[in-house]
Design a protein around this motif. Structure first.
Motif, PDB file in Angstrom:
ATOM      1  N   THR A  71       8.075 -29.823  17.151  1.00  0.00           N
ATOM      2  CA  THR A  71       7.675 -28.415  17.162  1.00  0.00           C
ATOM      3  C   THR A  71       8.557 -27.619  18.111  1.00  0.00           C
ATOM      4  N   ALA A  72       8.682 -26.330  17.777  1.00  0.00           N
ATOM      5  CA  ALA A  72       9.403 -25.405  18.652  1.00  0.00           C
ATOM      6  C   ALA A  72       8.656 -24.091  18.634  1.00  0.00           C
ATOM      7  N   ASP A  73       8.516 -23.444  19.791  1.00  0.00           N
ATOM      8  CA  ASP A  73       7.757 -22.202  19.914  1.00  0.00           C
ATOM      9  C   ASP A  73       8.671 -21.052  20.320  1.00  0.00           C
ATOM     10  N   SER A  74       8.234 -19.846  19.890  1.00  0.00           N
ATOM     11  CA  SER A  74       8.935 -18.633  20.302  1.00  0.00           C
ATOM     12  C   SER A  74       7.935 -17.485  20.279  1.00  0.00           C
ATOM     13  N   ALA A  75       8.059 -16.544  21.204  1.00  0.00           N
ATOM     14  CA  ALA A  75       7.175 -15.372  21.217  1.00  0.00           C
ATOM     15  C   ALA A  75       7.550 -14.441  20.066  1.00  0.00           C
ATOM     16  N   PHE A  76       6.517 -13.828  19.456  1.00  0.00           N
ATOM     17  CA  PHE A  76       6.744 -12.893  18.357  1.00  0.00           C
ATOM     18  C   PHE A  76       5.785 -11.725  18.528  1.00  0.00           C
ATOM     19  N   THR A  77       6.310 -10.495  18.435  1.00  0.00           N
ATOM     20  CA  THR A  77       5.504  -9.292  18.647  1.00  0.00           C
ATOM     21  C   THR A  77       5.390  -8.484  17.357  1.00  0.00           C
ATOM     22  N   ILE A  78       4.156  -8.147  16.994  1.00  0.00           N
ATOM     23  CA  ILE A  78       3.898  -7.201  15.902  1.00  0.00           C
ATOM     24  C   ILE A  78       3.648  -5.845  16.542  1.00  0.00           C
ATOM     25  N   ASP A  79       4.540  -4.900  16.272  1.00  0.00           N
ATOM     26  CA  ASP A  79       4.515  -3.598  16.941  1.00  0.00           C
ATOM     27  C   ASP A  79       4.234  -2.494  15.923  1.00  0.00           C
ATOM     28  N   GLN A  80       3.206  -1.696  16.194  1.00  0.00           N
ATOM     29  CA  GLN A  80       2.850  -0.602  15.287  1.00  0.00           C
ATOM     30  C   GLN A  80       4.001   0.378  15.113  1.00  0.00           C
ATOM     31  N   ASN A  81       4.787   0.578  16.162  1.00  0.00           N
ATOM     32  CA  ASN A  81       5.905   1.520  16.089  1.00  0.00           C
ATOM     33  C   ASN A  81       7.047   1.009  15.208  1.00  0.00           C
ATOM     34  N   SER A  82       7.020  -0.268  14.903  1.00  0.00           N
ATOM     35  CA  SER A  82       8.045  -0.852  14.027  1.00  0.00           C
ATOM     36  C   SER A  82       7.516  -1.102  12.618  1.00  0.00           C
ATOM     37  N   THR A  83       6.294  -0.662  12.363  1.00  0.00           N
ATOM     38  CA  THR A  83       5.678  -0.862  11.055  1.00  0.00           C
ATOM     39  C   THR A  83       6.020   0.302  10.127  1.00  0.00           C
ATOM     40  N   PRO A  84       6.619   0.042   8.960  1.00  0.00           N
ATOM     41  CA  PRO A  84       6.911   1.133   8.020  1.00  0.00           C
ATOM     42  C   PRO A  84       5.639   1.882   7.646  1.00  0.00           C
ATOM     43  N   THR A  85       5.750   3.191   7.511  1.00  0.00           N
ATOM     44  CA  THR A  85       4.591   4.008   7.137  1.00  0.00           C
ATOM     45  C   THR A  85       4.927   4.888   5.937  1.00  0.00           C
ATOM     46  N   ILE A  86       3.887   5.273   5.226  1.00  0.00           N
ATOM     47  CA  ILE A  86       4.016   6.163   4.072  1.00  0.00           C
ATOM     48  C   ILE A  86       3.258   7.440   4.377  1.00  0.00           C
ATOM     49  N   GLN A  87       3.935   8.584   4.221  1.00  0.00           N
ATOM     50  CA  GLN A  87       3.272   9.870   4.446  1.00  0.00           C
ATOM     51  C   GLN A  87       2.591  10.381   3.183  1.00  0.00           C
ATOM     52  N   SER A  88       3.210  10.160   2.019  1.00  0.00           N
ATOM     53  CA  SER A  88       2.610  10.629   0.771  1.00  0.00           C
ATOM     54  C   SER A  88       3.226   9.893  -0.416  1.00  0.00           C
ATOM     55  N   VAL A  89       2.474   9.868  -1.531  1.00  0.00           N
ATOM     56  CA  VAL A  89       2.941   9.301  -2.793  1.00  0.00           C
ATOM     57  C   VAL A  89       2.641  10.304  -3.894  1.00  0.00           C
ATOM     58  N   THR A  90       3.663  10.684  -4.676  1.00  0.00           N
ATOM     59  CA  THR A  90       3.489  11.687  -5.734  1.00  0.00           C
ATOM     60  C   THR A  90       4.193  11.224  -7.013  1.00  0.00           C
ATOM     61  N   PRO A  91       3.471  11.144  -8.145  1.00  0.00           N
ATOM     62  CA  PRO A  91       2.013  11.208  -8.266  1.00  0.00           C
ATOM     63  C   PRO A  91       1.387   9.893  -7.815  1.00  0.00           C
ATOM     64  N   SER A  92       0.086   9.917  -7.596  1.00  0.00           N
ATOM     65  CA  SER A  92      -0.609   8.689  -7.201  1.00  0.00           C
ATOM     66  C   SER A  92      -1.488   8.161  -8.328  1.00  0.00           C
ATOM     67  N   THR A  93      -1.523   8.909  -9.450  1.00  0.00           N
ATOM     68  CA  THR A  93      -2.231   8.466 -10.651  1.00  0.00           C
ATOM     69  C   THR A  93      -1.331   8.702 -11.856  1.00  0.00           C
ATOM     70  N   VAL A  94      -1.104   7.669 -12.672  1.00  0.00           N
ATOM     71  CA  VAL A  94      -0.282   7.805 -13.869  1.00  0.00           C
ATOM     72  C   VAL A  94      -0.957   7.075 -15.019  1.00  0.00           C
ATOM     73  N   GLY A  95      -0.439   7.283 -16.215  1.00  0.00           N
ATOM     74  CA  GLY A  95      -0.971   6.596 -17.383  1.00  0.00           C
ATOM     75  C   GLY A  95      -0.314   5.245 -17.589  1.00  0.00           C
ATOM     76  N   PRO A  96      -0.968   4.374 -18.355  1.00  0.00           N
ATOM     77  CA  PRO A  96      -0.377   3.069 -18.650  1.00  0.00           C
ATOM     78  C   PRO A  96       0.803   3.202 -19.614  1.00  0.00           C
ATOM     79  N   TYR A  97       1.753   2.291 -19.509  1.00  0.00           N
ATOM     80  CA  TYR A  97       2.823   2.131 -20.490  1.00  0.00           C
ATOM     81  C   TYR A  97       3.740   3.335 -20.633  1.00  0.00           C
ATOM     82  N   ILE A  98       3.898   4.142 -19.594  1.00  0.00           N
ATOM     83  CA  ILE A  98       4.826   5.261 -19.629  1.00  0.00           C
ATOM     84  C   ILE A  98       5.742   5.180 -18.417  1.00  0.00           C
TER      85      ILE A  98
END
Length: 232
Positions: free
Chosen positions: A31-58
């Motif tokens: 085994t080998a260990d290493s420290a790992f940090t999950i940082d909110q400031n490094s987490t990709p974010t989404i501000q908006s999605v347009t459109p957020s509702t679409v029809g099937p098969y188009i």
């Protein structure tokens, strides 16, 4: 290679601004260990999605506005998935990543933004929807020819033969589609009343899309009447 292993991290059990843990690699009994940090400031974010509702098969273009907490200089670093399906890259201008997708079965899927070297965003709800909500007229001529405007969602389709409008259930008649105005509106022209039809009887109006359960609404009924039938 024999010196590199790639893995995908999972989100922490509870959200936090920053979480530091231990990354452990085990090979056989070593085994080998290493420290790992999950940082909110490094987490990709989404501000908006347009459109957020679409029809099937188009085929639909989706605009995803990316959060400003991460500087992105190369569009190749970014990808978007909706459920298990890839949203295929079209352009990346400013903070808007544009991609296209061909809709799948109806339902709500997770839209996830991925940035190379950073990871995944918090999922956004994305809906593939198909439904009928209203019709413009509830009665028309016994001889047909009445143009109905149907309102709903998911009407746009690459192939018109995928879509059909049914009047009545036992011995259905088919309303000929005249135009798909938009994803939320179409028009069709009624056929003559069928043999054995009892004048004035209200019939269900049902919209079919190939591969999807048909849709109807409680107020979407049509009756053939003598009053609406022109006489010479």
């Amino acid at each position: 290679s024999s010196t590199t292993i790639e893995c995908v991290t999972q989100p922490p059990a509870s959200p936090a601004t920053s979480t530091t843990g231990k990354l452990t690699l085990t090979v056989n009994s070593l085994t080998a260990d290493s420290a790992f940090t999950i940082d909110q400031n490094s987490t990709p974010t989404i501000q908006s999605v347009t459109p957020s509702t679409v029809g099937p098969y188009i085929k639909t273009s989706i605009s995803v506005q990316v959060g400003t907490n991460i500087a992105i200089t190369d569009p190749a670093e970014v990808s978007v998935k909706i459920g298990e399906d890839t949203c295929w890259f079209e352009s990346f201008v400013g903070d808007v990543y544009q991609c296209w997708i061909i809709g799948s079965q109806t339902g709500t899927k997770d839209l996830v933004l991925s940035v190379e070297g950073k990871g995944f965003s918090v999922p956004e709800a994305f809906v593939f929807d198909f439904g009928l909500t209203a019709i413009s007229l509830n009665s028309g001529s016994l001889l047909g020819g009445t143009v109905l405007t149907l309102t709903g969602t998911g009407f746009a389709t690459q192939d018109l033969s995928n879509l059909s409008v049914q009047i009545g259930e036992g011995s259905p008649m088919w309303c000929k589609i005249e135009e798909i105005v938009s994803n939320t509106e179409l028009t069709c022209r009624t056929p003559p009343a069928g043999t054995g039809y009892e004048i004035g009887t209200e019939l269900e109006v049902i919209v079919h899309l190939r591969g999807i359960l048909p849709t109807f609404c409680s107020s979407c009924k049509f009756a053939y009447t003598q009053e609406k039938t022109a006489e010479i």
